[in-house]
Write a protein that holds these residues in place. Structure first.
Motif, PDB file in Angstrom:
ATOM      1  N   ARG A  95     113.676 118.920 151.013  1.00 19.18           N
ATOM      2  CA  ARG A  95     114.104 119.495 152.285  1.00 19.18           C
ATOM      3  C   ARG A  95     112.888 119.788 153.165  1.00 19.18           C
ATOM      4  N   ILE A  96     113.149 119.951 154.465  1.00 19.46           N
ATOM      5  CA  ILE A  96     112.100 120.278 155.418  1.00 19.46           C
ATOM      6  C   ILE A  96     112.534 121.501 156.211  1.00 19.46           C
ATOM      7  N   VAL A  97     111.639 122.488 156.306  1.00 16.41           N
ATOM      8  CA  VAL A  97     111.871 123.652 157.159  1.00 16.41           C
ATOM      9  C   VAL A  97     110.798 123.666 158.230  1.00 16.41           C
ATOM     10  N   CYS A  98     111.233 123.763 159.471  1.00 19.25           N
ATOM     11  CA  CYS A  98     110.330 123.851 160.611  1.00 19.25           C
ATOM     12  C   CYS A  98     110.380 125.274 161.155  1.00 19.25           C
ATOM     13  N   LEU A  99     109.222 125.852 161.359  1.00 21.02           N
ATOM     14  CA  LEU A  99     109.111 127.215 161.870  1.00 21.02           C
ATOM     15  C   LEU A  99     108.581 127.173 163.306  1.00 21.02           C
ATOM     16  N   GLY A 100     109.442 127.444 164.262  1.00 22.38           N
ATOM     17  CA  GLY A 100     109.008 127.450 165.652  1.00 22.38           C
ATOM     18  C   GLY A 100     108.511 126.118 166.155  1.00 22.38           C
ATOM     19  N   SER A 101     109.001 125.038 165.589  1.00 19.22           N
ATOM     20  CA  SER A 101     108.554 123.698 165.991  1.00 19.22           C
ATOM     21  C   SER A 101     109.336 123.226 167.213  1.00 19.22           C
ATOM     22  N   GLU A 135     110.906 138.351 156.182  1.00 19.97           N
ATOM     23  CA  GLU A 135     112.254 137.843 156.434  1.00 19.97           C
ATOM     24  C   GLU A 135     112.247 136.329 156.626  1.00 19.97           C
ATOM     25  N   VAL A 136     111.255 135.809 157.331  1.00 20.21           N
ATOM     26  CA  VAL A 136     111.148 134.355 157.490  1.00 20.21           C
ATOM     27  C   VAL A 136     110.944 133.705 156.122  1.00 20.21           C
ATOM     28  N   ALA A 137     110.078 134.284 155.296  1.00 20.02           N
ATOM     29  CA  ALA A 137     109.841 133.724 153.956  1.00 20.02           C
ATOM     30  C   ALA A 137     111.128 133.714 153.138  1.00 20.02           C
ATOM     31  N   ALA A 138     111.938 134.774 153.251  1.00 23.62           N
ATOM     32  CA  ALA A 138     113.213 134.818 152.523  1.00 23.62           C
ATOM     33  C   ALA A 138     114.161 133.730 153.023  1.00 23.62           C
ATOM     34  N   GLN A 139     114.176 133.506 154.336  1.00 19.45           N
ATOM     35  CA  GLN A 139     115.033 132.453 154.891  1.00 19.45           C
ATOM     36  C   GLN A 139     114.566 131.074 154.434  1.00 19.45           C
ATOM     37  N   VAL A 140     113.261 130.853 154.445  1.00 15.59           N
ATOM     38  CA  VAL A 140     112.712 129.568 153.997  1.00 15.59           C
ATOM     39  C   VAL A 140     113.068 129.330 152.536  1.00 15.59           C
ATOM     40  N   LEU A 176     115.242 126.185 151.085  1.00 20.32           N
ATOM     41  CA  LEU A 176     114.667 125.255 150.111  1.00 20.32           C
ATOM     42  C   LEU A 176     115.534 125.182 148.867  1.00 20.32           C
ATOM     43  N   SER A 177     116.125 126.310 148.485  1.00 20.26           N
ATOM     44  CA  SER A 177     116.975 126.367 147.286  1.00 20.26           C
ATOM     45  C   SER A 177     118.350 125.756 147.503  1.00 20.26           C
ATOM     46  N   ASP A 178     118.976 126.062 148.662  1.00 19.29           N
ATOM     47  CA  ASP A 178     120.390 125.746 148.845  1.00 19.29           C
ATOM     48  C   ASP A 178     120.703 124.803 150.014  1.00 19.29           C
ATOM     49  N   GLY A 179     119.731 124.490 150.846  1.00 24.83           N
ATOM     50  CA  GLY A 179     120.010 123.649 152.003  1.00 24.83           C
ATOM     51  C   GLY A 179     120.677 124.395 153.143  1.00 24.83           C
ATOM     52  N   ARG A 180     120.771 125.712 153.031  1.00 20.77           N
ATOM     53  CA  ARG A 180     121.334 126.584 154.078  1.00 20.77           C
ATOM     54  C   ARG A 180     120.515 127.858 154.110  1.00 20.77           C
ATOM     55  N   PHE A 181     120.408 128.475 155.273  1.00 17.86           N
ATOM     56  CA  PHE A 181     119.743 129.759 155.353  1.00 17.86           C
ATOM     57  C   PHE A 181     120.686 130.845 154.857  1.00 17.86           C
ATOM     58  N   PRO A 182     120.170 131.827 154.106  1.00 23.92           N
ATOM     59  CA  PRO A 182     121.033 132.904 153.610  1.00 23.92           C
ATOM     60  C   PRO A 182     121.557 133.756 154.754  1.00 23.92           C
ATOM     61  N   ALA A 183     122.742 134.309 154.563  1.00 16.62           N
ATOM     62  CA  ALA A 183     123.369 135.160 155.594  1.00 16.62           C
ATOM     63  C   ALA A 183     122.670 136.489 155.699  1.00 16.62           C
TER      64      ALA A 183
END
Length: 193
Positions: free
Chosen positions: A77-83, A177-182, A186-193
């Protein structure tokens, strides 16, 4: 920004059980193409996948360009932060004020963004909504932004998920909080609620 800036985020992800490596690149000096090729070589050497990528700002664009340009990379997976996936108004504003040289050889990519996301990859974006940063001087933002990139600039069709948090552009790499979302993405393909 150089790879050292990602160390706080890497440390938080290691604490959540991820093995991390920081990729350092100089896309402002050399342009994105050499960084894309170096990142692809590093990924190809790790065929035991999956190998996930997390990139901040221009780093997210480099990660997506790598996944789009190279075949045979390990899954992940790929996570972009402020890209600025849809291009950066602040970068275009700097160019209008004859400061485009500060964007280096990545100016075109920063100004125009990407047209599509790489196929076969789940891509998530964390955008910031704390308008603190020098980009405000050039961006002409008329909506939520992180001080450098507008929230709308972080969107492209076919994202797996998108999250807006009350962080600034630079602040997101230091945010728990950003680290928790990332980690969740990465684990589930969705951001946690």
């Amino acid at each position: 920004m150089r790879g050292l800036t990602m160390l706080p985020l890497a440390r938080r992800l290691r604490a959540r059980g991820f093995s991390t490596e920081v990729f350092d690149y100089a896309s402002l000096l050399k342009g994105p193409a050499p960084s894309v090729d170096r990142l692809a070589a590093r990924l190809l050497a790790r065929r035991d996948g999956p190998v996930h990528l997390v990139g901040h700002s221009l780093g997210g664009l480099v990660a997506l360009e790598t996944a789009s340009s190279w075949a045979g990379l390990p899954p992940g997976r790929i996570v972009c932060l402020g890209s600025p996936l849809a291009g950066s108004g602040a970068a275009r504003g700097m160019a209008r004020h004859h400061l485009g040289g500060l964007l280096g050889r990545s100016a075109r990519l920063l100004k125009s963004g990407l047209y599509t996301l790489p196929g076969g990859r789940e891509v998530g974006v964390v955008a910031g909504a704390r308008a603190t940063g020098l980009g405000k001087l050039f961006g002409g933002f008329d909506g939520p932004n992180d001080g450098t990139v507008a929230v709308w600039e972080t969107r492209l069709p076919n994202l797996a998920d998108h999250r807006v948090l009350p962080v600034s552009h630079t602040g997101m790499i230091f945010s728990a909080e950003v680290a928790a979302q990332v980690a969740g993405f990465l684990s589930d393909g969705r951001f946690p609620a």
